[in-house]
Design a protein around this motif. Structure first.
Motif, mmCIF file in Angstrom:
data_model
loop_
_atom_site.group_PDB
_atom_site.id
_atom_site.type_symbol
_atom_site.label_atom_id
_atom_site.label_comp_id
_atom_site.label_asym_id
_atom_site.label_seq_id
_atom_site.Cartn_x
_atom_site.Cartn_y
_atom_site.Cartn_z
ATOM 1 N N THR A 165 0.730 -1.372 0.023
ATOM 2 C CA THR A 165 0.145 -0.208 0.091
ATOM 3 C C THR A 165 0.808 1.200 0.017
ATOM 4 N N ASP A 198 -11.482 -9.963 0.988
ATOM 5 C CA ASP A 198 -11.196 -9.889 2.404
ATOM 6 C C ASP A 198 -11.991 -10.939 3.241
ATOM 7 N N GLY A 211 -10.760 -9.721 6.932
ATOM 8 C CA GLY A 211 -9.558 -9.324 7.105
ATOM 9 C C GLY A 211 -8.378 -9.868 6.351
ATOM 10 N N SER A 213 -7.423 -9.536 3.618
ATOM 11 C CA SER A 213 -6.234 -8.251 2.886
ATOM 12 C C SER A 213 -5.634 -7.700 3.623
ATOM 13 N N THR A 214 -5.565 -7.967 5.162
ATOM 14 C CA THR A 214 -4.602 -7.331 5.854
ATOM 15 C C THR A 214 -3.354 -8.217 6.211
ATOM 16 N N HIS A 215 -3.363 -9.282 5.815
ATOM 17 C CA HIS A 215 -2.485 -10.397 5.959
ATOM 18 C C HIS A 215 -1.215 -10.371 4.701
ATOM 19 N N ASN A 479 -8.644 -12.905 14.529
ATOM 20 C CA ASN A 479 -9.379 -12.278 13.399
ATOM 21 C C ASN A 479 -10.511 -12.953 12.708
#
Length: 856
Positions: A165, A198, A211, A213-215, A479
């Motif tokens: 990002t 996600d 979540g 997409s946060t990994h 999560n």
């Protein structure tokens, strides 16, 4: 398209590419389903090379000199060898670092990126690279920690998928003291945004997981089940898919199947970039074990690091069935049910259509081995078989953003002891226990301050009793919830499997502020509204009345049941809301409503007899699962046609579990409880003795069957006394052998007598006075399936007879003397005669073809 696919599949088994040895054959044909993808970023670097390297797969790697602007180092060395036993020339050169060094890449398009690192300990006089120990990390995640390759002939490619990002991606190489780091080639390439969504499904508990997409991820295994190696040449995203044979246990229980890749059709919403059609064109399925009851699983076993969680992507495509609705099977992960009764026909509505499922397995659910199993559904639901087409096992970054080891990029340590990675699970347990203790203290505090209670945004009173003693409370993970807005709502959802948490405002918007015009159902609990959530999905929103003690009890029961039930013939719970003392459950929307509406009272088009049989079979499957599929059986206790809902495809699903009870244990014969249910459906033995068993559901289902056959209510006080109760009335006519006199008039002349007889016999057995004399739901299901077979056989025979009659009539017409037909002129005067039928006419040819077809 469905008909075309079904015609092509049998042929494709004979004309598809031959699979002989998964270790020796490499697919080299282009993927027919490949779609163009132009990456925004594409950095391919041949480290240590002095010239550009053009590989046979079409990739072009720039040399280190051409890419020097990316590299920042004070001391490094370029080495090369003329040749070697390696899969690519990029392994013949390397760059060696004796101190911390970095590559920096500018990101034109932030988002998902492949990072592929290539390693081979090039033999050189400066450093023995088999003794090198080093780490590789980005600014945000550790990729490798204390990595080494000790075999001089071993090469390695490490593949990662990172959601970048920032404007720059940094790869930092850090050698251990008195050691060196090295790298042979680097790939940094954009990946499609659709590759990782996600949301997935957690394994323990079975619930929505948000979540993803946060990994960050590392590819551990990527397999093409039942097929050969798929090289990067045949994958638009440059991936390699290996054969599954080396990981297959008890190989005699499995066999391979393949079809032509050209018949694979991707549905809307599934991109061909997810996996090439070569993956879906082959599968491993259950072998013919030559046993009466083929009740076994096909098993794959993998070595994994148990300190990490894993994203498991399972790829399915029904290339084995000859018709729809014939394949149902289960999927297990490390012995736990991951998917129950997977029905690809319902999910894809066609054969040879890809489908994939993302399942998150937390470290607490794994050991040092990962075991994937597929097996039969264990119900009489069609072919006894199970398939798997592809599998991806992706390691997930842990809580300190590491994919290797217990330390994050900032030095944060995952575990204080560090003696064993297995302690991670114990630490997670301790954290959950601490959360439990803290939660208990908060509940006590709120109990002492009721005025504060009303101002809370989560944990309404109707939810509290469920938390107190739920055995899975401490099994949740950091999560594992849905897209919750409330921290406690997240914990609740993750541990009980309630899916997504909805805010009250979201549901107000979804239902147009609970507009009365959107009401699709009414009950003692409150109203059910039609809603549209943010992704456009239609849902049924059940809004309970918090002031009703009875409503609270039924809501709690429904939550407890739905948190442990998942089946294609049970209505699915999508989410819930417990904000501002509201008690709201959100279900999948069943477009065609209750079965009762299609039988009488709503002026809807009548269901055909085959449709009624299929609906009855679906409801029976749902009840059979309730009685036998859960760890402890469940008694529905309110089986009736208004609680059997139909989706857009007229698939029947049981609903409304507010009165349900756990079935008696092995030591018990019944459950003693107050009588509840609906008049006309109540088991008389249960009513007399107040002793509930699963045979009480069987009795109620017998009433449903007669309701389906006769298309009238179970109780109708407006009728003469002897006709008020449907079960008693229908049984009287059944004993007389005149049941056809009281069936739905729309069925007269179209229902096969033998099919109706078998159906009525099943209903009669269900209505036996004593539970011990009634069949199990499994036996009822078998009889209904048999009734459907009798109806289909009758319909096919009738169709064959009609075709034969048409062919004979056409043949007779073709053989008859030709008739002269006068053609009128403009002033209606007779004209010259012409033959209306000749031997060469299309009619005669058609008759001839029909005769040949029927002859075959």
């Amino acid at each position: 398209m469905a008909a075309m696919a079904q015609l092509l599949i049998p042929v494709a088994f004979y004309i598809s590419f031959l699979y002989l040895s998964m270790n020796s054959i490499v697919v080299i044909v282009d993927s027919a389903a490949s779609v163009p993808f132009t990456p925004g970023d594409s950095y391919l670097i041949d480290c240590g090379s002095s010239a550009t390297s053009n590989l046979h797969n079409g990739k072009t790697f720039k040399s280190d000199k051409q890419s020097a602007s990316y590299l920042s180092t004070k001391s490094d060395l370029q080495v090369a060898v003329p040749n070697g036993d390696v899969p690519s020339p990029i392994y013949l050169t390397a760059r060696i670092f004796v101190e911390e060094s970095t590559y920096v890449f500018r990101m034109v398009r932030p988002g998902w990126h492949w990072i592929r690192l290539h390693f081979f300990p090039v033999d050189n006089p400066e450093f023995d690279l088999t003794h090198s120990v080093f780490s590789v990390e980005t600014d945000d995640v550790v990729l490798l920690h204390s990595f080494s390759i000790t075999n001089k002939t071993q090469w390695a490619m490490k593949e990662y998928l990172l959601n970048v990002t920032t404007e720059h991606l940094t790869l930092k190489f850090s050698p251990l003291k008195n050691s060196a780091a090295f790298i042979n080639a680097i790939e940094v390439v954009s990946a499609p945004d659709s590759l990782i969504t996600d949301v997935g499904t957690s394994l323990v508990p079975v619930a929505e997981f948000s979540g993803l997409s946060t990994h960050s991820y590392q590819t551990v295994y990527r397999l093409n089940m039942g097929g050969a190696t798929i090289t990067p040449n045949n994958d638009t995203l440059g991936r390699t898919w290996d054969p599954d044979l080396p990981f297959l246990m008890a190989r005699g229980l499995a066999k391979t199947v393949s079809v032509s890749p050209s018949i694979i059709t991707y549905p809307d919403g599934v991109s061909p970039l997810i996996a090439p059609n070569l993956v879906y064109a082959s599968a491993t399925e259950m072998a013919d074990a030559r046993v009466t009851n083929p009740n076994f699983n096909v098993t794959w076993r993998f070595d994994i690091d148990p300190a990490f969680g894993y994203l498991l992507r399972l790829h399915f495509c029904d290339i084995v069935s000859k018709s729809l609705n014939d394949l149902y099977f289960n999927v297990y992960i490390n012995g736990k049910m991951a998917i129950s009764g997977l029905d690809l026909s319902t999910l894809t509505t066609d054969l040879a259509v890809p489908y994939y499922k993302d399942i998150v397995a937390n470290a607490s659910a794994l050991s040092e081995k990962l075991m994937i199993q597929i097996g039969p559904f264990k119900e009489d639901t069609g072919s006894v078989n199970a398939i798997l087409n592809g599998l991806e096992v992706l390691k997930m970054s842990n809580s300190v953003a590491s994919l290797d080891g217990e330390f994050g990029v900032d030095g944060t340590k995952l575990s204080s002891s560090g003696t064993s990675r297995k302690t991670v699970a114990a630490v997670g347990f301790a954290m959950m226990f601490g959360a439990f203790v803290g939660l208990g203290a908060m509940v006590i505090k709120w109990y002492k301050r009721p005025q504060d209670w009303e101002r809370r945004n989560s944990f309404s009173s109707w939810l509290l009793p469920l938390h107190a003693g739920h055995s899975s409370f401490m099994s949740g993970s950091k999560n594992s919830g849905g897209s919750q807005k409330s921290g406690y709502g997240n914990l609740y959802s993750s541990t009980l499997g309630l899916g997504r948490y909805f805010s009250f405002a979201e549901l107000q918007e979804a239902t147009k502020n609970f507009d009365e015009k959107e009401v699709i159902g009414v009950g003692g609990f409150g109203n059910v509204y039609l809603g549209t959530i943010d992704d456009g999905t239609l849902v049924a929103v059940k809004r309970g009345n918090p002031q009703s003690e009875q409503g609270i009890t039924e809501f709690q029961t429904e939550i407890q049941m739905l948190s442990k039930l998942r089946h294609r013939h049970l209505v699915s719970l999508i989410g819930y809301c417990d904000e501002n003392s509201e008690m709201i459950l959100v279900y999948e929307y069943m477009k065609n409503g209750p079965l009762r509406d299609h039988l009488y009272g709503k002026n809807l088009p009548p269901l055909s007899w085959k449709q009624r049989l299929e609906v009855s079979i679906g409801a029976a499957r749902g009840l059979h699962y309730l009685h036998t599929g859960a760890a402890q059986g469940i008694i529905h206790r309110d089986v009736k046609t208004t609680n059997i809902l139909l989706d857009e495809n007229l698939i029947a699903k049981m609903s409304d579990f507010g009165l349900s009870k756990n079935a008696p244990t092995m030591e018990q014969t019944h459950v003693s409880t107050a009588v509840k249910g609906s008049f006309g459906y109540l088991d008389p033995e249960y009513f007399r003795r107040q002793q509930l068993t699963d045979k009480s559901d069987v009795y109620s289902f017998g009433v449903v069957l007669f309701e389906v056959l006769c298309a009238r209510p179970a109780i109708n006080p407006a009728l003469p006394r002897e006709q008020v109760n449907l079960a008693e009335w229908a049984m009287q006519w059944k004993r007389k052998g005149l049941l056809d006199k009281v069936i739905d008039p729309t069925l007269i002349g179209v229902i096969n007598p033998e099919s109706m007889k078998k159906f009525a016999e099943a209903a009669e057995k269900c209505l036996a006075d004593y539970g011990v004399d009634r069949p199990s739901m499994g036996d009822v299901l078998w009889n209904l399936e048999y009734a459907l077979q009798l109806q289909e056989a009758s319909s096919q025979a009738k169709m064959d007879e009609e075709n034969r009659a048409a062919a004979e009539a056409a043949t007779a017409a073709a053989a008859a003397p030709t008739a002269a037909v006068p053609l009128p002129t403009a002033n209606n005067e007779p004209a010259a005669e012409v033959h209306a039928i000749t031997e060469d006419s299309g009619t005669a040819m058609f008759a001839k073809q029909l005769t040949e077809i029927n002859g075959r």
